[in-house]
Motif scaffolding. Structure first.
Motif, PDB file in Angstrom:
ATOM      1  N   UNK A  66       0.806  -1.220   0.000  1.00 26.05           N
ATOM      2  CA  UNK A  66       0.000   0.000   0.000  1.00 26.05           C
ATOM      3  C   UNK A  66       0.841   1.272   0.000  1.00 26.05           C
ATOM      4  N   UNK A  67       2.161   1.139  -0.105  1.00 20.96           N
ATOM      5  CA  UNK A  67       2.976   2.345   0.045  1.00 20.96           C
ATOM      6  C   UNK A  67       4.265   2.201  -0.760  1.00 20.96           C
ATOM      7  N   UNK A  68       4.257   2.677  -1.983  1.00 21.24           N
ATOM      8  CA  UNK A  68       5.484   2.706  -2.774  1.00 21.24           C
ATOM      9  C   UNK A  68       5.459   3.916  -3.696  1.00 21.24           C
ATOM     10  N   UNK A 122       2.819   2.899 -18.293  1.00 23.14           N
ATOM     11  CA  UNK A 122       3.174   1.688 -17.563  1.00 23.14           C
ATOM     12  C   UNK A 122       2.220   1.330 -16.445  1.00 23.14           C
ATOM     13  N   UNK A 123       1.173   2.141 -16.257  1.00 23.48           N
ATOM     14  CA  UNK A 123       0.209   1.882 -15.186  1.00 23.48           C
ATOM     15  C   UNK A 123      -0.841   0.901 -15.693  1.00 23.48           C
ATOM     16  N   UNK A 124      -0.431  -0.349 -15.831  1.00 24.34           N
ATOM     17  CA  UNK A 124      -1.330  -1.397 -16.284  1.00 24.34           C
ATOM     18  C   UNK A 124      -0.745  -2.744 -15.900  1.00 24.34           C
ATOM     19  N   UNK A 125      -1.617  -3.712 -15.718  1.00 20.48           N
ATOM     20  CA  UNK A 125      -1.166  -5.055 -15.382  1.00 20.48           C
ATOM     21  C   UNK A 125      -2.285  -6.046 -15.651  1.00 20.48           C
ATOM     22  N   UNK A 126      -1.916  -7.185 -16.178  1.00 17.61           N
ATOM     23  CA  UNK A 126      -2.870  -8.281 -16.348  1.00 17.61           C
ATOM     24  C   UNK A 126      -2.758  -9.282 -15.209  1.00 17.61           C
ATOM     25  N   UNK A 127      -1.834  -9.021 -14.262  1.00 18.73           N
ATOM     26  CA  UNK A 127      -1.566  -9.974 -13.193  1.00 18.73           C
ATOM     27  C   UNK A 127      -2.035  -9.509 -11.823  1.00 18.73           C
ATOM     28  N   UNK A 128      -2.261  -8.219 -11.654  1.00 18.28           N
ATOM     29  CA  UNK A 128      -2.670  -7.712 -10.344  1.00 18.28           C
ATOM     30  C   UNK A 128      -3.588  -6.508 -10.507  1.00 18.28           C
ATOM     31  N   UNK A 129      -4.294  -6.186  -9.423  1.00 16.46           N
ATOM     32  CA  UNK A 129      -5.179  -5.021  -9.409  1.00 16.46           C
ATOM     33  C   UNK A 129      -4.388  -3.795  -8.982  1.00 16.46           C
ATOM     34  N   UNK A 130      -4.578  -2.698  -9.679  1.00 14.29           N
ATOM     35  CA  UNK A 130      -3.933  -1.441  -9.336  1.00 14.29           C
ATOM     36  C   UNK A 130      -4.924  -0.579  -8.561  1.00 14.29           C
ATOM     37  N   UNK A 131      -4.581  -0.303  -7.305  1.00 17.85           N
ATOM     38  CA  UNK A 131      -5.438   0.485  -6.416  1.00 17.85           C
ATOM     39  C   UNK A 131      -5.015   1.944  -6.519  1.00 17.85           C
ATOM     40  N   UNK A 132      -5.900   2.793  -6.984  1.00 16.61           N
ATOM     41  CA  UNK A 132      -5.572   4.201  -7.145  1.00 16.61           C
ATOM     42  C   UNK A 132      -5.345   4.887  -5.812  1.00 16.61           C
ATOM     43  N   UNK A 133      -4.462   5.890  -5.812  1.00 22.57           N
ATOM     44  CA  UNK A 133      -4.233   6.619  -4.578  1.00 22.57           C
ATOM     45  C   UNK A 133      -2.984   7.466  -4.635  1.00 22.57           C
ATOM     46  N   UNK A 134      -2.636   8.057  -3.492  1.00 21.68           N
ATOM     47  CA  UNK A 134      -1.444   8.890  -3.374  1.00 21.68           C
ATOM     48  C   UNK A 134      -1.142   9.077  -1.896  1.00 21.68           C
ATOM     49  N   UNK A 135       0.026   9.635  -1.584  1.00 21.67           N
ATOM     50  CA  UNK A 135       0.373   9.970  -0.200  1.00 21.67           C
ATOM     51  C   UNK A 135       0.203  11.469  -0.009  1.00 21.67           C
ATOM     52  N   UNK A 136      -0.664  11.828   0.929  1.00 21.24           N
ATOM     53  CA  UNK A 136      -0.991  13.232   1.165  1.00 21.24           C
ATOM     54  C   UNK A 136      -0.072  13.791   2.247  1.00 21.24           C
ATOM     55  N   UNK A 137       0.680  14.830   1.899  1.00 23.21           N
ATOM     56  CA  UNK A 137       1.518  15.516   2.883  1.00 23.21           C
ATOM     57  C   UNK A 137       0.637  16.482   3.665  1.00 23.21           C
ATOM     58  N   UNK A 138       0.251  16.066   4.857  1.00 28.15           N
ATOM     59  CA  UNK A 138      -0.629  16.870   5.694  1.00 28.15           C
ATOM     60  C   UNK A 138       0.183  17.895   6.482  1.00 28.15           C
ATOM     61  N   UNK A 139      -0.507  18.779   7.160  1.00 27.17           N
ATOM     62  CA  UNK A 139       0.181  19.771   7.983  1.00 27.17           C
ATOM     63  C   UNK A 139       0.892  19.120   9.156  1.00 27.17           C
ATOM     64  N   UNK A 237      -9.769   0.213  13.692  1.00 28.01           N
ATOM     65  CA  UNK A 237      -8.866   0.601  12.620  1.00 28.01           C
ATOM     66  C   UNK A 237      -8.129  -0.627  12.102  1.00 28.01           C
ATOM     67  N   UNK A 238      -7.949  -0.693  10.803  1.00 27.63           N
ATOM     68  CA  UNK A 238      -7.181  -1.791  10.221  1.00 27.63           C
ATOM     69  C   UNK A 238      -5.694  -1.573  10.465  1.00 27.63           C
ATOM     70  N   UNK A 239      -4.971  -2.661  10.665  1.00 21.25           N
ATOM     71  CA  UNK A 239      -3.511  -2.628  10.719  1.00 21.25           C
ATOM     72  C   UNK A 239      -2.982  -2.928   9.319  1.00 21.25           C
ATOM     73  N   UNK A 240      -2.152  -2.026   8.796  1.00 17.35           N
ATOM     74  CA  UNK A 240      -1.572  -2.234   7.472  1.00 17.35           C
ATOM     75  C   UNK A 240      -0.075  -1.952   7.539  1.00 17.35           C
ATOM     76  N   UNK A 241       0.620  -2.308   6.469  1.00 22.48           N
ATOM     77  CA  UNK A 241       2.043  -2.036   6.359  1.00 22.48           C
ATOM     78  C   UNK A 241       2.364  -1.497   4.982  1.00 22.48           C
ATOM     79  N   UNK A 260       4.563  -6.813   3.586  1.00 19.11           N
ATOM     80  CA  UNK A 260       3.414  -7.057   2.716  1.00 19.11           C
ATOM     81  C   UNK A 260       2.127  -6.966   3.530  1.00 19.11           C
ATOM     82  N   UNK A 261       1.127  -6.288   2.973  1.00 20.08           N
ATOM     83  CA  UNK A 261      -0.196  -6.238   3.600  1.00 20.08           C
ATOM     84  C   UNK A 261      -1.128  -7.193   2.870  1.00 20.08           C
ATOM     85  N   UNK A 262      -1.707  -8.116   3.615  1.00 19.04           N
ATOM     86  CA  UNK A 262      -2.659  -9.087   3.081  1.00 19.04           C
ATOM     87  C   UNK A 262      -4.069  -8.605   3.392  1.00 19.04           C
TER      88      UNK A 262
END
Length: 438
Positions: A66-68, A122-139, A237-241, A260-262
């Motif tokens: 979830x974070x790259x 390059x934002x395409x794949x036949x092998x995995x799902x691409x989850x849209x998003x971004x990292x927001x730099x908050x105050x 809250x969910x625990x993720x990595x 890895x987050x499952x």
């Protein structure tokens, strides 16, 4: 994936990082030092990133990151001009391929304050799902925003302002994650609680990176403390990595999938992954090969009818918990109940099932319990689940106020009383870990 033989600096990176095989960790969770033999062993392990077969008991669980970041992030450059970012970071296509090679079912590219990657060829794949998003730099911190295809504008300098922005994200079907909340490298979380976000990144980059021991660190042990305190206050809250992968040179020790987050998402579609995170059906493992762990529970009857993320009704002062662990023979597995280490045992088989009964504190508005898998030394984290929750009527409770401390330990700082393992226990008895009880 970068070929180790094509990068002559890789061995230097491995030595400097202290990224040695797990067997080289000392009992107290510190690094024993990277010898040439250790570097050889790690290079050999990194040569084959192919995923191990998944047991049937974990059907429907989807591994991913979830974070790259890609070259679209401003901080992938090693110089201020950023004229050739591809020499330092990965392109969108390369990060997608990195994830495919590890057998991922989904990937979220979370560049800083931009969704430009979603427009790359390059934002395409036949092998995995691409989850849209971004990292927001908050105050006052960083947040991963997922299930979206645009950047949300607006002030974030107060709890109320951030909650307003998150309200718009939720209205559009997205969700928010508190990223690396206790890091010494980037931005710590300084808001008064989770402020409407849906998950906490309890594991960022390598588990052992602690600022009190290595100078720089994601301080995951402190992030986990903060997470547990939020649960104690009544939040769900969910625990993720997330690997927070940025640069080619650090890929051997912090590339996509470490950790890895499952997510339990039977269809494997991106929307199903987002819904699974929102529902708290997650666990985090050392890498794409696990270990795998999940818990099931029951408070009455004979059927284990509650799974990770579920909110059930409390009957009496006990709950039966079944923990399923795969790929962790010889490791330790333990149950954390309401912030207390309640039970622990050794994993004795490759496919391990442990049934036990835990005691609940009846005067709490909400009980919760989750599982952890640790290396044989009992100090190095290997996997963490999200909790199962219980209340008197099986309905959510109103969370209590909770403060978020913003200090992180300095390099060489003395450990607090009870800080005897990599989870940074906070009381001399080594059990209670809610940070507001220090």
């Amino acid at each position: 994936m970068t070929d180790s033989t094509a990068d002559p600096s890789r061995r230097d990176v491995l030595r400097a990082s202290g990224a040695v095989p797990l067997g080289a960790f000392a009992v107290d969770g510190t690094l024993a030092g990277a010898t040439e033999r250790a570097v050889d062993e790690l290079e050999a392990a990194l040569a084959d990133v192919s995923p191990a077969p998944r047991p049937a008991s974990f059907d429907g669980w989807r591994p991913g990151d979830l974070h790259c970041h890609t070259v679209n992030s401003h901080d992938v450059c090693a110089d201020p001009t950023c004229e050739e970012p591809w020499t330092y970071g990965f392109t969108t296509a390369e990060q997608v391929r990195n994830a495919e090679l590890k057998g991922f079912d989904y990937l979220a590219i979370s560049d800083h304050n931009t969704v430009a990657a979603q427009s790359d060829s390059g934002y395409e794949s036949s092998e995995l799902a691409l989850v849209g998003g971004y990292e927001h730099s908050l105050a006052n911190g960083h947040a991963g925003i997922f299930g979206v295809d645009s950047v949300y504008e607006g002030p974030t300098d107060t709890d109320g302002a951030l909650a307003s922005l998150l309200g718009r994200v939720h209205a559009d079907g997205g969700l928010g994650v508190i990223n690396h909340p206790r890091t010494s490298i980037s931005s710590v979380w300084e808001y008064g609680g989770p402020v409407g976000l849906d998950a906490v990144e309890v594991w960022s980059i390598a588990w052992y990176l602690r600022s009190d021991r290595t100078g720089l660190g994601s301080n995951n042990h402190l992030a986990l403390e903060m997470y547990d305190a939020y649960l104690d206050a009544g939040h769900r809250l969910a625990a993720v990595g997330g690997s927070d992968s940025h640069w080619r040179i650090t890929d051997p020790v912090g590339g996509v999938g470490t950790p890895t987050t499952w997510v339990y998402a039977p269809s494997g579609e991106a929307t199903d992954v987002v819904d699974g995170i929102r529902s708290g059906r997650t666990f985090v493992s050392w890498d794409w090969n696990g270990p795998l762990v999940k818990i099931e529970a029951r408070t009455t009857g004979r059927q284990y009818d509650l799974a990770v993320g579920d909110l059930g009704r409390r009957f009496g002062e006990h709950a039966a918990v079944r923990t399923i662990v795969s790929g962790a023979s010889g490791h330790r597995v333990r149950l954390i109940v309401d912030g207390i280490l309640a039970a622990e045992t050794v994993v004795t088989t490759p496919e391990f099932v442990w049934e036990t009964t835990v005691e609940l504190e009846g005067d709490r508005p909400q009980n919760w319990f989750r599982a952890e898998v640790l290396y044989e030394d009992g100090a190095t984290m290997r996997a963490i689940t999200s909790p199962v929750y219980l209340t008197d009527d099986g309905r959510p409770v109103d969370p209590e106020p909770v403060d978020t401390p913003v200090d992180v330990p300095e390099f060489g700082e003395e450990a607090r009383p009870g800080d005897t393992d990599s989870r940074c226990t906070c009381h001399p008895d080594g059990l209670r870990r809610a940070f507001y009880d220090r």
